[in-house]
Scaffold this motif. Structure first.
Motif, PDB file in Angstrom:
ATOM      1  N   THR A  41       0.823  -1.208   0.000  1.00 26.18           N
ATOM      2  CA  THR A  41       0.000   0.000   0.000  1.00 26.18           C
ATOM      3  C   THR A  41       0.860   1.262   0.000  1.00 26.18           C
ATOM      4  O   THR A  41       0.659   2.162  -0.828  1.00 26.18           O
ATOM      5  CB  THR A  41      -0.916   0.008   1.256  1.00 26.18           C
ATOM      6  OG1 THR A  41      -1.731  -1.160   1.206  1.00 26.18           O
ATOM      7  CG2 THR A  41      -1.773   1.255   1.319  1.00 26.18           C
TER       8      THR A  41
ATOM      9  N   ALA B 269      -4.821  -2.500   0.982  1.00 31.13           N
ATOM     10  CA  ALA B 269      -4.682  -1.878   2.307  1.00 31.13           C
ATOM     11  C   ALA B 269      -5.251  -2.755   3.406  1.00 31.13           C
ATOM     12  O   ALA B 269      -6.099  -3.619   3.173  1.00 31.13           O
ATOM     13  CB  ALA B 269      -5.387  -0.524   2.305  1.00 31.13           C
TER      14      ALA B 269
ATOM     15  N   ASP C 200       2.492  -2.076   9.844  1.00 33.04           N
ATOM     16  CA  ASP C 200       2.423  -3.327   9.084  1.00 33.04           C
ATOM     17  C   ASP C 200       3.847  -3.822   8.766  1.00 33.04           C
ATOM     18  O   ASP C 200       4.162  -5.005   8.951  1.00 33.04           O
ATOM     19  CB  ASP C 200       1.622  -3.069   7.793  1.00 33.04           C
ATOM     20  CG  ASP C 200       1.588  -4.277   6.888  1.00 33.04           C
ATOM     21  OD1 ASP C 200       0.800  -5.199   7.151  1.00 33.04           O
ATOM     22  OD2 ASP C 200       2.355  -4.305   5.902  1.00 33.04           O
TER      23      ASP C 200
ATOM     24  N   GLY D  45       3.371  -7.879  -3.255  1.00 28.19           N
ATOM     25  CA  GLY D  45       3.396  -7.747  -1.802  1.00 28.19           C
ATOM     26  C   GLY D  45       2.001  -7.604  -1.229  1.00 28.19           C
ATOM     27  O   GLY D  45       1.818  -7.553  -0.021  1.00 28.19           O
ATOM     28  N   ALA D  46       1.003  -7.510  -2.090  1.00 28.82           N
ATOM     29  CA  ALA D  46      -0.393  -7.363  -1.653  1.00 28.82           C
ATOM     30  C   ALA D  46      -1.288  -7.718  -2.837  1.00 28.82           C
ATOM     31  O   ALA D  46      -0.823  -7.838  -3.969  1.00 28.82           O
ATOM     32  CB  ALA D  46      -0.664  -5.931  -1.197  1.00 28.82           C
TER      33      ALA D  46
HETATM   34  N1  LIG Z   1      -1.692  -4.065   3.593  1.00 29.50           N
HETATM   35  C1  LIG Z   1      -0.566  -4.893   3.270  1.00 29.50           C
HETATM   36  C2  LIG Z   1      -1.065  -6.211   2.734  1.00 29.50           C
HETATM   37  C3  LIG Z   1      -0.077  -7.268   2.888  1.00 29.50           C
HETATM   38  O1  LIG Z   1       0.433  -7.561   3.950  1.00 29.50           O
HETATM   39  C4  LIG Z   1       0.286  -4.206   2.211  1.00 29.50           C
HETATM   40  O2  LIG Z   1      -0.179  -3.222   1.645  1.00 29.50           O
HETATM   41  O3  LIG Z   1       1.408  -4.653   1.996  1.00 29.50           O
END
Ligand SMILES: N[C@@H](CC=O)C(=O)O
Ligand SMILES: NC(=O)C1=CN([C@@H]2O[C@H](COP(=O)(O)OP(=O)(O)OC[C@H]3O[C@@H](n4cnc5c(N)ncnc54)[C@H](O)[C@@H]3O)[C@@H](O)[C@H]2O)C=CC1
Length: 353
Positions: free
Chosen positions: A184, A211, A223, A323-324
């Motif tokens: 994010t 997110a 995070d 990564g997301a």
């Molecule tokens: N919100 C996290 C999702 C993964 O862990 C990110 O944006 O990396």
């Protein structure tokens, strides 16, 4: 061929994406991986819970537009999310934990994992809370009960950083790592480079499923702090807690900071890192860094993550990938189930003719 009965805890972006994959790919998995997945229970704070010992149809689950408490309309369903009963009593081989990440104490996900392991069910999770805060205890429960606790998706989504570092790079002697560990914030910084304001960029990341439920965790670095704890403890043998890691996010960066960096041929990136010190201790940090465009991490854009592992025998080894993202993270859950299957768990599951 093996059938794994699975219980989904949380039915948001990631577990819904896993359900979509089950609907589309079970036959392919049966042929290529030697197992198929059968959803026997789902519990979600908003939708309620349902147990169906013979299995729920994955396509119907994905296609139905359930409202609040909607699982109550299903046979075996309730408008309440009774996670404890579902986890302890559903006839599941594997509990798939994908509720929200609580960066403070990891609850209620820590309890979800514990209930599953104590009742002899494997756990696969993308939830960073239980892994960062309670991994040693949960691994011990898993061992005692002869099941597995797997969490590849907790760091870098479906990109296999943990297994790659632990298995493929075993013996390479890891000394530390640094990287971009939040999709994010990396996406937001990129959108700000294109002139979009911070709040609008965060909204876009939310729409795209990158997110956290509370995006403060993404933009304030919390995070990444959990991910640094997970990698440091798992790969460097540390025993860090989130509060041991200095942490600063990207929310303080303005459009003019971004423009100024661009004029100087550089870019802001949120960097999570940990290093083993000479005395054997491990120190971790999270902070925005202005990188020259020639830095290997400067070209990592969007929700892509990258981690450079500093090893004694190979020097730097860099792993880059998503990564997301909902499907990308659901893939991590599949990879955990593949690991369980490869370890011979099929003896506990139903063998089909
Ligand atoms: N919100 C996290 C999702 C993964 O862990 C990110 O944006 O990396
Ligand atoms: N979306 C992504 O790209 C990634 C997500 N993750 C992690 O995976 C997990 C799931 O992510 P998403 O599906 O994107 O989140 P989401 O917010 O879309 O879904 C979470 C779901 O859990 C439910 N929930 C919350 N608390 C609950 C509880 N106590 N009991 C039952 N259900 C509960 C919510 O109602 C929601 O449907 C989170 O922990 C997240 O940090 C990890 C890597 C990447």
């Amino acid at each position: 061929m093996t059938i794994y009965n699975i219980a989904l805890i949380g039915f948001g972006g990631v577990n819904r994406a896993l359900t979509e994959l089950i609907a589309a790919k079970n036959q392919l998995w049966e042929r290529d991986l030697g197992f198929r997945l059968n959803i026997v229970a789902v519990s979600d704070l908003y939708l309620g819970s349902v147990i169906s010992p013979n299995g729920l149809d994955a396509k119907t689950l994905v296609d139905a537009k359930f409202e609040k408490g909607g699982f109550g309309q299903l046979s075996g369903g309730s408008a309440e999310a009774d996670n404890e009963t579902i986890i302890k009593t559903a006839p599941a081989d594997i509990v798939v934990e994908a509720t929200y990440t609580n960066p403070n104490d990891g609850e209620p996900a820590v309890s979800h994992c514990r209930w599953a392991l104590e009742t002899g069910k494997h756990v696969v999770t993308t939830n960073k809370g239980p892994v960062a805060i309670a991994a040693p205890a949960l691994k011990a429960f898993a061992k005692t009960n002869g099941v597995r606790f797997e969490y590849e998706g907790a760091v870098m989504s479906g990109t296999p950083i943990i297994r790659m570092a632990e298995r493929t790079l075993a013996g390479a002697e890891l000394k530390g790592f640094e990287g971009i560990l939040n999709g994010t914030s990396n996406f937001v910084l990129g959108r700000m480079e294109s002139g979009l304001d911070f709040a609008s960029a965060v909204k876009e990341a939310q729409k795209l499923g990158y997110a956290e439920a509370d995006p403060t965790a993404d933009v304030e670095g919390f995070d990444v702090r959990l991910k640094v704890v997970i990698l440091a403890n798992e790969l460097l043998g540390a025993n860090l807690k989130p509060e041991d890691i200095s942490c600063k996010g990207v929310s303080g960066l303005s459009l003019s900071d971004i423009e100024e960096a661009a004029k100087a041929n550089s870019r802001w990136k949120l960097i999570g890192a940990a290093v083993r010190n000479d005395d054997g201790s491990v120190t971790g940090s999270v902070s925005p860094k202005r990188l020259g465009l020639d830095h290997p991490l400067a070209g990592v854009n969007g929700a892509t993550n990258a981690v450079s592992l500093d090893t004694e025998l190979l020097g730097a080894v860099t792993i880059t990938g998503p990564g997301a993202g909902r499907i990308e993270t659901a893939y991590a859950l599949l990879s955990d189930i593949v690991a369980i299957h490869s370890a011979g768990a099929s003896s506990t599951a139903k063998e089909a003719a």
